[in-house]
Design a protein around this motif. Structure first.
Motif, PDB file in Angstrom:
ATOM      1  N   THR A 119      32.541  48.559  30.097  1.00  0.00           N
ATOM      2  CA  THR A 119      31.947  47.436  30.812  1.00  0.00           C
ATOM      3  C   THR A 119      32.340  47.553  32.274  1.00  0.00           C
ATOM      4  O   THR A 119      33.517  47.432  32.617  1.00  0.00           O
ATOM      5  CB  THR A 119      32.431  46.096  30.231  1.00  0.00           C
ATOM      6  OG1 THR A 119      32.059  46.025  28.854  1.00  0.00           O
ATOM      7  CG2 THR A 119      31.805  44.927  30.981  1.00  0.00           C
ATOM      8  N   TYR A 120      31.358  47.803  33.134  1.00  0.00           N
ATOM      9  CA  TYR A 120      31.650  48.097  34.537  1.00  0.00           C
ATOM     10  C   TYR A 120      31.814  46.810  35.337  1.00  0.00           C
ATOM     11  O   TYR A 120      31.053  46.510  36.260  1.00  0.00           O
ATOM     12  CB  TYR A 120      30.563  48.997  35.115  1.00  0.00           C
ATOM     13  CG  TYR A 120      30.613  50.381  34.524  1.00  0.00           C
ATOM     14  CD1 TYR A 120      31.602  51.288  34.911  1.00  0.00           C
ATOM     15  CD2 TYR A 120      29.720  50.768  33.534  1.00  0.00           C
ATOM     16  CE1 TYR A 120      31.684  52.550  34.345  1.00  0.00           C
ATOM     17  CE2 TYR A 120      29.793  52.031  32.962  1.00  0.00           C
ATOM     18  CZ  TYR A 120      30.780  52.915  33.373  1.00  0.00           C
ATOM     19  OH  TYR A 120      30.865  54.163  32.806  1.00  0.00           O
ATOM     20  N   ALA A 121      32.828  46.064  34.946  1.00  0.00           N
ATOM     21  CA  ALA A 121      33.205  44.844  35.645  1.00  0.00           C
ATOM     22  C   ALA A 121      34.658  44.549  35.267  1.00  0.00           C
ATOM     23  O   ALA A 121      35.119  44.936  34.183  1.00  0.00           O
ATOM     24  CB  ALA A 121      32.301  43.677  35.242  1.00  0.00           C
ATOM     25  N   PRO A 122      35.396  43.876  36.117  1.00  0.00           N
ATOM     26  CA  PRO A 122      36.818  43.605  35.845  1.00  0.00           C
ATOM     27  C   PRO A 122      37.018  42.455  34.854  1.00  0.00           C
ATOM     28  O   PRO A 122      37.602  41.422  35.187  1.00  0.00           O
ATOM     29  CB  PRO A 122      37.379  43.273  37.230  1.00  0.00           C
ATOM     30  CG  PRO A 122      36.222  42.726  37.980  1.00  0.00           C
ATOM     31  CD  PRO A 122      35.009  43.465  37.486  1.00  0.00           C
TER      32      PRO A 122
ATOM     33  N   SER B  52      46.023  43.145  36.382  1.00  0.00           N
ATOM     34  CA  SER B  52      46.411  42.782  37.744  1.00  0.00           C
ATOM     35  C   SER B  52      45.818  43.694  38.809  1.00  0.00           C
ATOM     36  O   SER B  52      46.278  43.703  39.946  1.00  0.00           O
ATOM     37  CB  SER B  52      47.941  42.766  37.866  1.00  0.00           C
ATOM     38  OG  SER B  52      48.485  41.624  37.240  1.00  0.00           O
ATOM     39  N   ILE B  53      44.811  44.465  38.457  1.00  0.00           N
ATOM     40  CA  ILE B  53      44.096  45.284  39.434  1.00  0.00           C
ATOM     41  C   ILE B  53      42.687  44.720  39.579  1.00  0.00           C
ATOM     42  O   ILE B  53      41.868  44.846  38.668  1.00  0.00           O
ATOM     43  CB  ILE B  53      44.039  46.756  39.002  1.00  0.00           C
ATOM     44  CG1 ILE B  53      45.433  47.350  38.911  1.00  0.00           C
ATOM     45  CG2 ILE B  53      43.184  47.554  39.976  1.00  0.00           C
ATOM     46  CD1 ILE B  53      46.126  47.521  40.250  1.00  0.00           C
ATOM     47  N   PRO B  54      42.361  44.054  40.677  1.00  0.00           N
ATOM     48  CA  PRO B  54      41.046  43.404  40.815  1.00  0.00           C
ATOM     49  C   PRO B  54      39.862  44.353  40.709  1.00  0.00           C
ATOM     50  O   PRO B  54      38.748  43.912  40.421  1.00  0.00           O
ATOM     51  CB  PRO B  54      41.122  42.774  42.212  1.00  0.00           C
ATOM     52  CG  PRO B  54      42.575  42.599  42.479  1.00  0.00           C
ATOM     53  CD  PRO B  54      43.243  43.765  41.829  1.00  0.00           C
ATOM     54  N   SER B  55      40.088  45.645  40.931  1.00  0.00           N
ATOM     55  CA  SER B  55      38.983  46.604  40.896  1.00  0.00           C
ATOM     56  C   SER B  55      38.806  47.268  39.542  1.00  0.00           C
ATOM     57  O   SER B  55      37.903  48.083  39.363  1.00  0.00           O
ATOM     58  CB  SER B  55      39.224  47.698  41.946  1.00  0.00           C
ATOM     59  OG  SER B  55      40.457  48.355  41.696  1.00  0.00           O
ATOM     60  N   SER B  56      39.655  46.941  38.579  1.00  0.00           N
ATOM     61  CA  SER B  56      39.642  47.654  37.297  1.00  0.00           C
ATOM     62  C   SER B  56      38.403  47.299  36.482  1.00  0.00           C
ATOM     63  O   SER B  56      37.990  46.141  36.411  1.00  0.00           O
ATOM     64  CB  SER B  56      40.892  47.311  36.494  1.00  0.00           C
ATOM     65  OG  SER B  56      40.924  45.927  36.204  1.00  0.00           O
TER      66      SER B  56
END
Length: 739
Positions: A296-299, A280-284
């Motif tokens: 993996t540098y994407a949510p 639930s954190i869009p930036s995670s």
């Protein structure tokens, strides 16, 4: 207070259902405004779309696709599986693909359509479990933009999106069938469509969903007939869909996908349960290992910003008494959490994180139903405190995976609390539909933020999007061509001026060009052929391939270039610098390179001209004479003589499924080096008729399975309509008596 409304009207259901395609279209439009190629990346541009185009051409020529001989190890479509050869919807996509010049647009529209089908499927499931239409619309609008779907499936793995959409629709229809509100045909159709896509994870989830539904509906209402009927419709769909997987399964011994490695875990694309705390954190970002490394540098584990905090606003004590109604989604969620956590390989099934989109599906279905039936704003202070604490924990967990983005995580935590406070205000003043409307309005902006803020997790090939421009800018190479080159030697990005697409083919690019290249994309491969040319999944080859292709075979004395009936060999300059300074192989010469390709390739062509247009596919004989009389993709008839016994070799890959007869008597087929199909002729063979035929392994069994499945479906339909008629007659009799 408990947020409740009267039973929804038909108008309310359709109105909220219409919200889902509106949200999906808006989000897709926003994404392509930022990046027009977003949905045309990696496996989509290099694999899937090329297959659609070639299969469409073959269909228009009246060929039912089985083998594309000159593509060799990538040309066995039944073994490849994911061509959707038996899937009516995929057949339609294939058929129209050659007519759509802009392939990025084609891919985007296909994915848009299935995103809507997926969202509607979740909406239908929620309604069947008693969700209010507005909460069902929240779930249906959010599911298409879960992180893994957004970052892996939309850009690349289109068959996964398609399969998941059909599975969810099958689930909704299965509930209706179990509860007597619909017949078996819709369940069967959606299950069959899910299976016949050819994506093994979709077939797996189709089976798991049916099994969970059988158990869940029995626990809800212990009637064995319901359980049996659900099981039988699942068996009918599986029997009809078996033909999709049987060729690959029965040919696996000669491919890369033997499954001999068994079960093991190397953590690649496995999703530990702790990743749930970033949902639930869009930036995670994620600690899941993929092609970008251990992180993996994407949510990719994101589900929805409100999904976990909303749990604080459910009356759990009241919900406990109704959990029996939700056994199916609870079972499915438990299964998917166990599966996605590993192991990374189970035989031929690998990379369990590919099922993370189903975590979003099952979680949002449960959330939509629970909020509908047990959502409450009673004891508001304690619930707000709990929600704020949840957001704090989510922020801390997100910061452990991506500490460099701490400020982003903190900002989003504040935004979530602020928008959550606004939602509570709207709920107290206007009711639950206002909350749902606010949540739906946030979906597209959050998606757009993620697309802008985080790079795609997969590689862009930057293949031309226009079929006509690609063909116009590529050399005209008639006949059969083998390319020797390595994609890894080429810089492929948006800034480079050295993109190879005017001279080289990798993946399925040759299919878009409508050229006959040996090189093509294959996730399955043929082990011996791949070893001969050290050819990879994308058609790349190693340095030794040049020597191997022109090395004479000990038995026939012919080179692989001869045995394959090649007309041309294209060499990548970066892999073979200065190759044209060396003498050409015997019987070949260095040809002029078209200006558009002069800086990237060398070309070898035969001195005597093309040979691929010869009658038949006989490429060598040993102590035998052979004259082709008839040839098609699947069969060949040759007049042969061999007084002392000999062999006839064909320019065909020795796939399982070939048979041969000599004057009507069966003789064995073999593989020369495991690669080239050949047969041995007995001594005394004189003017005999040699016939070669190909039938995909398991095809006959597949047809029998189809027949069995359709008969079983017909029987279930008869039972359903008979029971329905009896029920209506009984109702009519009761009404008459009461009058």
């Amino acid at each position: 207070m408990t947020l409740e409304l009267p039973a929804p009207t038909r108008r309310e259901r359709w109105s909220w259902g219409a919200v889902i395609p509106a949200v999906v279209c808006l989000a897709f439009l926003a994404i392509v405004t930022v990046d027009p190629r977003y949905f045309y990346v990696d496996d989509t541009e290099s694999g899937a779309v090329g297959n659609w185009v070639q299969l469409g051409h073959l269909m228009r020529e009246g060929q039912f696709p089985s083998l594309v001989l000159d593509q060799w190890m990538a040309g066995n479509y039944p073994v490849e599986g994911q061509g959707g050869l038996w899937n009516p919807v995929q057949i339609f996509i294939n058929y129209i693909a050659p007519s759509v010049d802009n392939l990025a647009l084609l891919a985007t529209l296909v994915k848009l359509a299935f995103a809507i089908i997926l969202g509607w499927g979740v909406y239908r499931v929620c309604l069947e479990y008693g969700a209010r239409p507005y909460w069902a619309a929240v779930a249906g609008s959010a599911v298409p933009f879960a992180g893994f779907t957004l970052y892996f499936e939309y850009p690349s793995w289109v068959t996964s999106v398609i399969g998941m959409a059909w599975v969810v629709q099958a689930w909704a229809s299965g509930i209706r069938y179990a509860r007597g509100r619909s017949g078996p045909i819709p369940v069967f159709v959606f299950l069959y469509l899910a299976i016949s896509v050819g994506y093994v994870h979709a077939a797996l989830m189709a089976g798991v969903t049916v099994g969970a539904l059988m158990l869940g509906e029995y626990i809800r209402s212990p009637q064995w007939r319901t359980t049996v009927k659900l099981g039988l419709v699942g068996i009918a769909a599986a029997a009809c869909g078996a033909i999709t997987f049987l060729p690959g399964l029965l040919s696996s011994a000669v491919t890369w996908r033997t499954g001999e490695e068994g079960t093991f875990n190397d953590n690649f694309l496995t999703a530990p349960w702790s990743e749930t705390l970033t949902a639930s954190i869009p930036s995670s970002v994620s600690s899941i290992e993929s092609w970008t490394g251990e992180t993996t540098y994407a949510p990719i584990t994101y589900i929805a910003w409100f999904a976990i905090p909303a749990l604080a606003f459910i009356g759990w004590r009241k919900a406990q008494g109704s959990l029996r109604d939700l056994v199916t989604p609870l079972l499915l969620l438990a299964f998917i959490l166990l599966f996605t956590a590993g192991p990374s390989d189970i035989g031929q099934i690998r990379w369990p994180a590919r099922l993370l989109p189903f975590v979003a599906v099952f979680s949002l279905v449960l959330l939509g139903v629970l909020l509908s039936r047990f959502g409450t704003l009673d004891k508001l202070r304690s619930r707000v405190t709990a929600a704020a604490l949840i957001v704090f924990v989510l922020m801390i967990r997100a910061s452990s995976s991506g500490p460099q983005y701490f400020i982003r995580h903190l900002t989003w935590a504040v935004v979530i609390i602020a928008v959550g406070a606004l939602a509570i205000y709207l709920g107290r003043r206007y009711g639950a539909p206002a909350i749902a409307g606010l949540l739906i309005l946030t979906i597209a902006p959050v998606t757009l933020y993620q697309v802008i803020a985080y790079p795609q997790a997969l590689n862009k090939w930057y293949l031309p999007t226009s079929q006509s421009e690609a063909k116009a800018n590529f050399p005209d190479f008639p006949g059969t061509t083998l390319q020797l080159g390595n994609r890894a030697l080429i810089r492929i990005d948006a800034e480079t001026t050295e993109l190879p697409w005017t001279s080289q083919v990798y993946g399925n690019y040759a299919k878009v060009l409508d050229l006959d290249y040996v090189n093509a994309y294959t996730p399955v491969g043929h082990a011996d052929f791949a070893s001969l040319l050290c050819m990879g999944f994308d058609g790349s080859t190693c340095d030794d391939a040049y020597r191997n292709v022109f090395r004479p075979d000990e038995y026939t004395g012919r080179t692989s270039a001869d045995l394959m009936l090649l007309d041309r060999v294209v060499l990548q300059r970066k892999q073979y610098p200065g190759a044209d300074n060396e003498p050409a192989p015997p019987g070949w010469h260095w040809a002029d390179v078209p200006e558009v390709a002069q800086e990237q390739i060398y070309i070898l062509e035969r001195d005597a001209g093309p040979i691929s247009d010869q009658p038949g596919r006989v490429s060598a004989t040993v102590n035998a004479d052979a004259q082709s009389e008839y040839m098609s993709v699947k069969s060949e008839r040759v007049r042969v003589s061999s007084p002392g016994g000999g062999s006839v070799v064909f320019a065909r890959l020795a796939w399982p499924g070939y048979t041969a007869t000599l004057d009507g008597e069966p003789i064995p087929t073999k593989g020369l080096g495991g690669t080239y199909l050949y047969v041995d002729l007995p001594p005394g063979t004189d003017n005999a008729e040699l016939v070669i035929n190909f039938r995909s392994p398991g095809q006959r069994i597949g047809f029998v399975g189809m027949g069995f499945g359709l008969v079983l479906l017909a029987g279930l339909s008869v039972i359903y309509y008979r029971d329905r008629r009896q029920s209506l007659d009984g109702t009519s009799a009761i009404t008459t008596d009461s009058l």
